[in-house]
Design a protein around this motif. Structure first.
Motif, mmCIF file in Angstrom:
data_model
loop_
_atom_site.group_PDB
_atom_site.id
_atom_site.type_symbol
_atom_site.label_atom_id
_atom_site.label_comp_id
_atom_site.label_asym_id
_atom_site.label_seq_id
_atom_site.Cartn_x
_atom_site.Cartn_y
_atom_site.Cartn_z
ATOM 1 N N ALA A 47 -10.231 1.956 4.569
ATOM 2 C CA ALA A 47 -10.293 0.874 2.997
ATOM 3 C C ALA A 47 -9.947 2.168 1.892
ATOM 4 O O ALA A 47 -10.014 1.400 1.460
ATOM 5 N N ILE A 48 -10.204 2.808 2.220
ATOM 6 C CA ILE A 48 -10.186 3.992 1.095
ATOM 7 C C ILE A 48 -8.254 3.769 0.095
ATOM 8 O O ILE A 48 -8.139 3.122 -0.692
ATOM 9 N N LYS A 49 -7.336 3.502 1.424
ATOM 10 C CA LYS A 49 -5.884 2.772 0.739
ATOM 11 C C LYS A 49 -6.141 1.370 0.193
ATOM 12 O O LYS A 49 -5.357 1.948 -0.787
ATOM 13 N N LYS A 50 -7.110 0.613 1.083
ATOM 14 C CA LYS A 50 -6.731 -0.463 0.384
ATOM 15 C C LYS A 50 -7.478 -0.453 -0.987
ATOM 16 O O LYS A 50 -7.299 -1.534 -1.969
ATOM 17 N N GLY A 51 -8.882 0.377 -1.135
ATOM 18 C CA GLY A 51 -9.673 0.285 -2.813
ATOM 19 C C GLY A 51 -8.334 1.208 -3.836
ATOM 20 O O GLY A 51 -8.394 0.457 -4.292
ATOM 21 N N PHE A 52 -7.405 2.249 -2.971
ATOM 22 C CA PHE A 52 -6.832 2.495 -4.234
ATOM 23 C C PHE A 52 -5.724 1.747 -4.797
ATOM 24 O O PHE A 52 -5.065 1.556 -5.915
#
Length: 158
Positions: free
Chosen positions: A83-88
């Motif tokens: 989720a953090i990677k997608k957010g980035f």
């Protein structure tokens, strides 16, 4: 939750390359008083291996790595690495790293300094993009978690 020391903006991060131990020290100096957790070498290796944070060049880390480490350290207790990677990815499609990072830090410092979080929920700041709304909602999730843990700690100590 201790926010006597505000999280640093982009121009307050070192302008020169640093080694992993220095990155950990700087990140932990800012984030561990807030989260109560330390970033470790293993965690950083996992973040780069999962491509959440870009790999360093010649074992040297720059501002982009430090900014990523600070943000991931704040978000990891609430969001998965995916989720953090997608957010980035979403965020970096809406502006340069420096702007995205500064917006996140400014919102985080503002929201986390409020005593009454209901105001933060009811009064969405002037946000110019869906990407910024994602940032704000993620910050709210993290800050609510940190405030709840802080309240629990105070109750247990009594």
């Amino acid at each position: 939750m201790n926010l006597e020391k505000k999280l640093p903006l982009w121009n307050e991060l070192p302008t020169f390359d640093i080694y992993l131990d220095q990155l950990l020290d700087i990140t932990n100096d800012y984030v561990s008083p807030v989260t109560g957790e330390l970033l470790t070498k293993t965690m950083m290796h996992n973040y780069t291996k999962a491509q959440v944070i870009v790999r360093p060049k010649n074992k040297r880390y720059s501002r982009i790595h430090l900014a990523g480490a600070i943000i991931v350290s704040l978000l990891k207790s609430v969001f998965s690495l995916d989720a953090i990677k997608k957010g980035f990815q979403i965020e970096l499609n809406h502006g340069p790293s420096e702007d995205v990072y500064n917006r996140f830090i400014e919102m985080f410092n503002q929201v986390s300094s409020q005593n009454d979080l209901s105001e933060a929920l009811n009064k969405l700041p002037e946000i110019d993009s869906k990407a910024a709304i994602i940032q704000y909602e993620a910050i709210i999730a993290v800050v609510f978690r940190l405030k709840a843990l802080s309240t629990m700690e105070k109750i247990v100590k009594k």
